[in-house]
Design a protein around this motif. Structure first.
Motif, short mmCIF file in Angstrom:
data_model
loop_
_atom_site.label_atom_id
_atom_site.label_comp_id
_atom_site.label_asym_id
_atom_site.label_seq_id
_atom_site.Cartn_x
_atom_site.Cartn_y
_atom_site.Cartn_z
N PRO A 115 0.94 -1.30 -0.06
CA PRO A 115 0.20 0.06 0.06
C PRO A 115 0.93 1.21 0.04
O PRO A 115 1.97 1.39 0.68
CB PRO A 115 -0.84 -0.11 1.28
CG PRO A 115 0.05 -1.06 2.05
CD PRO A 115 0.77 -2.01 1.31
N ASP A 166 1.10 7.78 7.01
CA ASP A 166 -0.28 7.70 6.30
C ASP A 166 -0.07 6.41 5.37
O ASP A 166 1.09 6.47 4.62
CB ASP A 166 -0.67 8.79 5.47
CG ASP A 166 -1.00 9.98 6.45
OD1 ASP A 166 -0.99 9.96 7.56
OD2 ASP A 166 -0.94 11.12 5.82
N THR A 217 -2.28 3.78 2.51
CA THR A 217 -3.55 3.45 1.95
C THR A 217 -4.06 2.09 2.37
O THR A 217 -3.06 1.21 1.88
CB THR A 217 -3.38 3.89 0.60
OG1 THR A 217 -2.52 2.92 0.08
CG2 THR A 217 -3.26 5.34 0.09
N PRO A 231 -7.68 0.92 1.45
CA PRO A 231 -8.90 1.01 1.23
C PRO A 231 -9.52 -0.35 1.16
O PRO A 231 -9.05 -1.47 0.79
CB PRO A 231 -9.01 1.48 -0.40
CG PRO A 231 -7.47 0.95 -0.80
CD PRO A 231 -6.61 1.09 0.22
N ASN A 257 -11.75 6.59 5.92
CA ASN A 257 -11.74 6.87 4.43
C ASN A 257 -10.54 6.05 3.79
O ASN A 257 -9.93 6.67 2.76
CB ASN A 257 -12.00 8.31 3.98
CG ASN A 257 -13.17 8.94 4.36
OD1 ASN A 257 -14.20 8.50 4.50
ND2 ASN A 257 -12.83 10.33 4.59
N GLY A 258 -10.50 4.81 4.36
CA GLY A 258 -9.23 4.20 3.63
C GLY A 258 -7.91 4.53 3.84
O GLY A 258 -7.11 3.99 3.28
N ILE A 259 -7.61 5.66 4.83
CA ILE A 259 -6.34 5.84 4.97
C ILE A 259 -6.07 5.93 6.85
O ILE A 259 -6.72 6.24 7.46
CB ILE A 259 -6.08 7.44 4.85
CG1 ILE A 259 -6.58 7.74 3.27
CG2 ILE A 259 -4.65 7.86 5.34
CD1 ILE A 259 -5.64 7.55 2.37
#
Length: 151
Positions: free
Chosen positions: A62, A76, A78, A80, A144-146
């Protein structure tokens, strides 16, 4: 916003299951990188390319970003399609390990699946911090997928 449970480990403490799982995965990365090397006839000069490709294949990969502001680090990642319950964060003073795993089954009684890319999704990322952090103050949220980890 969903809070993520964080496993804390002191420097040098490696008895949490995530460390042995990651060690096994890294062995698989080494094996796959060697296979790629052998498949190209054993020619040297593309070692790093083989390693990176093997990491992506075995660990998932990711996108991520490490930022520093006001004496703190923010990572951070990702993720998702993952729920907070699917994400495990392990923090030591010098590193952060993110493991996300989920299984999605798609089946219906009156349908026949011709093909599907749904199934298990299992990723690992390890991040080294430029300097030590206080593990008791590490926090993580998924929105939100983060995944946002503050250290």
């Amino acid at each position: 916003m969903s809070d993520i449970r964080i496993q804390l480990a002191n420097e040098g403490e490696r008895d949490l299951p995530v460390f042995s799982e990651l060690a096994q995965r890294m062995d698989a990365v080494r094996q796959r990188a060697f296979e790629m090397f052998a498949e190209r006839g054993g020619t040297e000069g593309r070692d790093l390319d083989d390693w990176i490709a093997a990491e992506h294949e075995v660990l998932g990969w990711p996108a991520a970003e490490l930022k520093e502001a006001n004496g703190a680090f923010q990572v951070d990642v990702t993720l998702p399609g993952f729920a907070a319950k699917d994400v495990e964060v392990t923090a030591t003073p010098t590193e952060l390990i993110v493991h996300a795993a989920s299984t999605q089954e798609r089946k219906g009684e009156d349908e026949y699946v011709v093909w599907s890319e749904f199934g298990s999704n299992d990723v690992y990322r390890r991040f080294g911090f430029p300097r030590s952090v206080v593990v008791d103050k590490v926090t993580a949220t998924l929105e939100n997928g983060i995944l946002k980890v503050m250290a």
